[in-house]
Design an enzyme around this catalytic site. Sequence first.
Site, mmCIF file in Angstrom:
data_model
loop_
_atom_site.group_PDB
_atom_site.id
_atom_site.type_symbol
_atom_site.label_atom_id
_atom_site.label_comp_id
_atom_site.label_asym_id
_atom_site.label_seq_id
_atom_site.Cartn_x
_atom_site.Cartn_y
_atom_site.Cartn_z
ATOM 1 N N ASP A 1 -0.023 5.642 -1.352
ATOM 2 C CA ASP A 1 -0.827 6.842 -1.069
ATOM 3 C C ASP A 1 -2.288 6.598 -0.660
ATOM 4 O O ASP A 1 -2.970 5.786 -1.280
ATOM 5 C CB ASP A 1 -0.923 7.739 -2.312
ATOM 6 C CG ASP A 1 0.399 7.960 -3.005
ATOM 7 O OD1 ASP A 1 1.426 7.490 -2.532
ATOM 8 O OD2 ASP A 1 0.374 8.620 -4.069
ATOM 9 N N MET B 1 0.846 -1.196 0.000
ATOM 10 C CA MET B 1 0.000 0.000 0.000
ATOM 11 C C MET B 1 0.877 1.239 0.000
ATOM 12 O O MET B 1 1.851 1.306 0.748
ATOM 13 C CB MET B 1 -0.901 0.013 1.238
ATOM 14 C CG MET B 1 -1.787 1.256 1.332
ATOM 15 S SD MET B 1 -2.880 1.235 2.764
ATOM 16 C CE MET B 1 -1.731 1.708 4.044
ATOM 17 N N ARG C 1 -0.076 13.902 -13.056
ATOM 18 C CA ARG C 1 -0.821 12.953 -12.214
ATOM 19 C C ARG C 1 -1.318 13.519 -10.886
ATOM 20 O O ARG C 1 -0.980 14.600 -10.482
ATOM 21 C CB ARG C 1 0.027 11.713 -11.951
ATOM 22 C CG ARG C 1 1.332 11.963 -11.221
ATOM 23 C CD ARG C 1 2.080 10.637 -11.031
ATOM 24 N NE ARG C 1 3.335 10.821 -10.339
ATOM 25 C CZ ARG C 1 4.507 11.058 -10.953
ATOM 26 N NH1 ARG C 1 4.570 11.133 -12.269
ATOM 27 N NH2 ARG C 1 5.593 11.227 -10.236
HETATM 28 C C1 FRU Z 1 3.140 9.204 -4.884
HETATM 29 C C2 FRU Z 1 2.957 8.488 -6.207
HETATM 30 C C3 FRU Z 1 1.994 9.261 -7.087
HETATM 31 C C4 FRU Z 1 1.459 8.188 -7.986
HETATM 32 C C5 FRU Z 1 1.425 6.979 -7.084
HETATM 33 C C6 FRU Z 1 1.746 5.673 -7.760
HETATM 34 O O1 FRU Z 1 3.594 8.375 -3.868
HETATM 35 O O2 FRU Z 1 4.210 8.327 -6.843
HETATM 36 O O3 FRU Z 1 2.582 10.337 -7.776
HETATM 37 O O4 FRU Z 1 0.194 8.499 -8.489
HETATM 38 O O5 FRU Z 1 2.356 7.214 -6.048
HETATM 39 O O6 FRU Z 1 1.469 4.588 -6.925
#
Ligand code: FRU
Length: 476
Positions: free
Chosen positions: A24, A22, A145
């Site tokens: 974000d 896990m 993103r």
């Molecule tokens: C931040 C990140 C985001 C991306 C996600 C991928 O931790 O790198 O920028 O959307 O995690 O899991």
Amino acid sequence: GAAVPDARYRPVIHYSPANGFMNDPNGLILADGIYHLYYQHNPGAPVSGNVHWGHATSRDLIHWQEQALALFPDARGQAFSGAMVWDGANTSGLFPDGQGGMAALFTRAGPGRQVQELAHVQTQSPRLALYKGNPVLDEQSASFRDPKVFWHDPIQRWVMVVAHARRHEIGFYHSTNLRDWRHTGSFGHAGLLGLDYECPDLVELPVEGGSSRWVLFLSINPGAPTGGSTVQYFVGHFDGLGFTAQDQATRLLDAGQDFYALQTFANTPGRVLGMAWMNNWLYCNATPAHPARGAMTLPRELSLRRRDDHWHIVQRLPDLSPWAAEAGQELSWHDATSGTLACQSWSDLHALEITASGRLSPDSRLRIRLTNRQGECLEAGLDNGSYPGFYLDRSNVRGFEHPFWNHKAIIQVLHTPLPHFDCQIVIDQSSIELLGMQGENAATFLHFFKYPPEQLSVQLENGHWQDGKLRIRPIG
Ligand code: FRU
């Protein structure tokens, strides 16, 4: 070496999935009395990649129930970070006539292309239904993103903040229906740049004593002064189109090494609640698994304080009283001198909450130590030297080593001399969070004991602790 899964490391009062990896927090929202936590998740293995949206729900923000997977990788890419909104007026037209519902904006991350997609919660299935016209926002970019979206009443529009990660720019977009987005402003080349800007969040925070200010939270990775991943914030103005910081200062939300990708909950009128991923990209694939890897911080209520002509974010943990397993120890005194002031045995079934306050004499040191007979020691404390500061020290905890694993976090208390101090510390099976000075100071660390911890002790060194209050209680 390769870490062996060890159930001892599973947190008691922090969310972690049963299996897999896990990172974000995503799609945080309160709807119909239920808090939803979606999150970046590899259900297949405790390593990053193969990114789905996992899902958990809670009524109290402490006990979470894991739910079925919500978003899946597909031919266009993985399901990267994003946010959930409550579309009560069905502006999107995604819901049955006369009804509203929850809709997600998230990043579809394909090879060489990152675009924003729309999905909605269906009544019959845990899986989010993808909008047929996806993507809803494509800037032909390979690093675009982490949309965060909110409804802005004054302009009767949805606002999206999203990161042009490598360009170090945040884009602002408007929509009336969550499907068609128009660029309205940019903010960037500000604060710490790192390699990538990630996970922006824009919220109006209440200021203590009245009024409010806009705050832009921005995660960067790698490149933090604390090593790797960190969350910075800017205080300023949002005119509906874009954000302007009101000064040049770069401020960090947390002085520890394990606090990243903060997101705030949608739909919590009058309160701003946030959660972060309690880890760091520098070593998150190598820490001991239980068997999952990755946990969230405790939820934190956020506000602003104006002190000495400066803005400070204030973070507060929830009142843990309802989950106190036992009354624990509650001590108070007029004047204590150097020595051991309290001891409490450690249990694998509980987290420990320690709250302390009072006045420390110059050059004294408060030391809170979790130890075992094998000589391991996790320490938190407050050193009242000429530059007073809280600290966390995991250098003598030996279950995990990595060249980028920092051993100490230091938060200088920017008041001199140190007035009345206060702190709240929560130690779970593999984490420690410290909040001090009425929530102005925060530090978060993971820790992995090689042998079971046994005892917590509170000591004062070299001076006096006056008007002391100390409470230690098991939680969970
Ligand atoms: C931040 C990140 C985001 C991306 C996600 C991928 O931790 O790198 O920028 O959307 O995690 O899991």
